[in-house]
Design an enzyme around this catalytic site. Structure first.
Site, short mmCIF file in Angstrom:
data_model
loop_
_atom_site.label_atom_id
_atom_site.label_comp_id
_atom_site.label_asym_id
_atom_site.label_seq_id
_atom_site.Cartn_x
_atom_site.Cartn_y
_atom_site.Cartn_z
N SER A 200 0.82 -1.19 0.00
CA SER A 200 0.00 0.00 0.00
C SER A 200 0.87 1.26 0.00
CB SER A 200 -0.96 -0.06 1.19
OG SER A 200 -2.07 0.76 1.00
N ASP A 306 -8.60 -5.12 -6.57
CA ASP A 306 -8.26 -4.09 -5.57
C ASP A 306 -9.03 -2.82 -5.91
OD1 ASP A 306 -7.12 -2.26 -3.82
OD2 ASP A 306 -5.09 -3.06 -4.06
N HIS A 337 -7.35 -5.67 -1.77
CA HIS A 337 -6.14 -5.03 -1.24
C HIS A 337 -5.52 -5.94 -0.16
CE1 HIS A 337 -3.81 -1.33 -1.08
NE2 HIS A 337 -3.96 -1.22 0.23
#
Length: 654
Positions: A200, A306, A337
């Site tokens: 991330s 995602d 994610h």
């Protein structure tokens, strides 16, 4: 607690014996060299590892207090190599999350003992790799946890603070034993070779640092990383979220940074207007344009579903790296994610081990000659390809045309006649799930086009585009284009809280551990759902960017505009018997924000095309659709997965 048989806790005395044996073996001549292991082994003590904190001078003054900022760097490294006069490589994760939000599926945070020495390192990198001769270095980005400065969300401060640590590890920077004052510290234990990893925001920083071309960064492993921050907040002018980078910075800044970073907060807010226009702030945070500077190899991981860091980021970064000949590898999962440690744990740790061994320790273990791409075909089932996009993939032009009823069209290679059109009215309450479920019905909020049931499987591998000519009824309009696999399947439930995984109560241990940092983590399983269709690629845009993708303009009602939407990268196999569909509509509820008005849009079908990455190209499409019968209307709306009403931003999904 359960432990996989291949991962053992090794007593310190056994480690010493193994280390001595390895040294003696290395001294016995060429025969021993031929039998040398092709991977690093856990021969060093984790219990007796050196744990320390230093503060690296970034040479930046992000909080404008008149002195350069120092970032906190926590280190765990084996003691034995330094005692033997050997230097070691570094695995580094630079993050804003170590105190605010935590890392990994269990949201672990850094902890310290009574003397301020690091105790728990989130994730397993230290537990697994320190016994194998690596140092693990965790960096608090500027403005977070124990660091000076201000978070600037992917800009000069974020990237510069991580880059400064790599410079220090390579002997080109300065560090001290305290945040202010203190004694100078050198990284005389480091051999100057660093690999960055993270998910991330952490992955995003790895991308950004690699794009500086910094010396000593040998490889990066970005998991669900951003490649251009504009594309995190906007899709060609269409807003993806109702806030900007200032909100993210406010969330991760440390309590004292909140007091000193008001100027930076204002800069972030002013530089990222909600109009969707490109500004200098976005240029500074666009790493794709500097892909030519990347010296490091790249092992990219991304979830094809995602909906936080969407796969446009993976596709455009991958393509840019390919143009510049960067060594690279990719895993594409069916999750949202999610870290690969939580959807393919054993294979991931083994592959990552080989990757770091090759690029940081120089082992010739074949990882650089292994298949370039691993793609998840169904939950837990993977295929490999020597290249990605798949060999033989060619951009193929497909065209929509009218069908048996308004809004129920056909997708093929035949161009629609001049004057043919399809119309829909934007309904901000409806999403791609609503459109796909009623693909065979003349509903007013979408224009849908599908093939007949395929005679042979059809694979789409890579990124596509859809060009439309649309006439709006109002001065503002947003457009969505989605690709859909129409047919029954069992897929990961990517819109649920776990984004395709379920967390179990049992634990497995990955490497060595201490009471303060066990290296044991909860197991996971696939969270699956039976569906009647799957949306597998998406693209959005503000029609007002028809003339310039970086700047929106008011529309003239009744005037046609031509616009190209970029479809997010994917790799999807539409099985024989299923149908491939293209849907064009307005607001995709939950994924983009609606425009100021509620327009009716009329598509000129003769000037609307989809350029899709088909493996086998046009001949493959012709074979898959040759002689296919017309498809019947669906008896009832099929079930699918709807996007969440609120998509988690980076910290919540980090």
């Amino acid at each position: 607690m359960t432990k996989p048989a291949r991962i053992l806790r090794i007593p310190f005395t056994v480690l010493v014996v193994a280390a001595v044996a390895a040294l003696l073996s290395a001294l016995t001549g060429p025969a021993a060299a031929q039998a040398a292991p092709r991977e690093s082994r856990p021969v060093y003590s984790y219990d007796h590892a050196i744990r320390e904190s230093v503060w690296v001078d970034t040479r930046l003054d992000g909080d404008a207090d008149g002195r350069t900022d120092r970032v906190a760097v926590d280190i765990v490294r084996p003691a034995e190599p330094a005692q033997q006069g050997r230097r070691i490589p570094v695995i580094m994760d630079a993050s804003p999350y170590y105190s605010c939000c935590g890392r990994g599926n269990e949201s672990q945070k850094k902890t310290y003992d009574d003397h301020g020495r690091p105790l728990q390192f989130p994730l397993y990198y230290d537990n697994y790799f320190v016994p194998r001769g690596y140092a693990t270095v965790l960096v608090d980005l500027a403005g977070t946890n124990r660091s000076d400065g201000c978070t600037d969300v992917g800009g000069r401060s974020d990237v510069g603070s991580a880059k400064a640590v790599i410079d220090w590890l390579g002997g080109r920077g300065r560090a001290y034993t305290a945040r202010t004052g203190g004694t100078p510290v050198t990284a005389d234990w480091s051999n100057g070779s660093t690999g960055m990893i993270g998910k991330s925001w952490d992955a995003t920083i790895a991308n950004g640092v690699a794009a500086t071309g910094v010396k000593g960064l040998k490889t990066i492993v970005p998991i669900a990383g951003i490649s251009s921050w504009y594309d995190y907040y906007f899709a060609q002018g269409a807003p993806l979220y109702d806030s900007g980078p200032d909100a993210l910075a406010d969330l991760v800044n440390s309590p004292d940074a909140h007091q000193r970073c008001a100027a930076m907060q204002k800069k972030l807010a002013d530089g990222a207007p909600r109009s969707g226009d490109w500004t200098a702030l976005w240029s500074e945070r666009d790493y794709v344009r500097h892909a030519d500077r990347v010296r490091a190899s790249v092992f990219m991981v991304h979830g094809m579903q995602d909906l936080n860091v969407r796969t446009r980021h993976a596709g455009q970064w991958w393509d840019a790296l390919a143009r510049h000949g960067v060594e690279r590898k990719i895993w594409l999962s069916q999750t949202g994610h999610v870290d690969p440690f939580d959807f393919r744990r054993g294979e991931w740790v083994t592959t990552l081990h080989h990757w770091f061994d090759h690029y940081l320790m120089g082992y010739d273990n074949g990882i650089d000659r292994a298949p370039m791409a691993d793609v998840e075909r169904s939950p837990g089932t993977w295929s490999t390809d020597p290249q990605w996009p798949a060999p033989g993939t060619r951009t193929t032009t497909l065209r929509p045309r009218g069908g048996s009823a308004p809004g129920v069209g056909v997708l093929g290679t035949t161009k629609a006649p001049h004057g043919a059109s399809a119309a829909f009215t934007d309904d901000p309450k409806l999403s791609e799930a609503d459109w796909a479920a009623r693909i065979d019905e003349p509903t007013p909020a979408k224009a849908g086009f599908s093939t007949a049931p395929l005679r042979a499987p059809l694979r789409l591998s890579g990124s596509g585009k859809v060009t439309v000519t649309a006439t709006p009824s109002t001065t503002t309009a947003h457009l969505s284009a989605v690709l859909v696999d129409l047919g029954p399947d069992t897929i990961r439930n990517y819109a649920a809280d776990g984004e395709g995984i379920t967390t179990l109560g049992t634990r497995t241990c990955w490497g060595a551990g201490t009471p303060g940092d066990t290296g044991c983590f909860k197991e996971t399983a696939a969270d699956t759902r039976k569906v009647g269709y799957t949306v597998f690629s998406r693209g959005w845009a503000d029609l007002g960017t028809y003339a310039d993708p970086h700047k929106g303009r008011p529309l003239t009602p009744g005037k046609p505009y031509t616009l190209t939407l970029d479809l997010a990268a994917s790799d999807h196999l539409v099985p024989a018997g299923h149908r491939l569909a293209l849907i064009v509509a307005g607001t995709d509820a939950g994924l983009i924000d609606p425009p100021a008005s509620t327009p009716r849009l009329t598509l000129d079908l003769s000037r609307t095309v989809a350029q899709l990455p088909l493996t086998g190209g046009a001949p493959a499409f012709a074979r898959a659709t040759a002689g296919a019968p017309r498809h019947p209307a669906a008896a009832a709306p099929p079930a699918g997965i709807a996007p969440p009403h609120v998509i988690s931003r980076l910290p919540a999904g980090g």
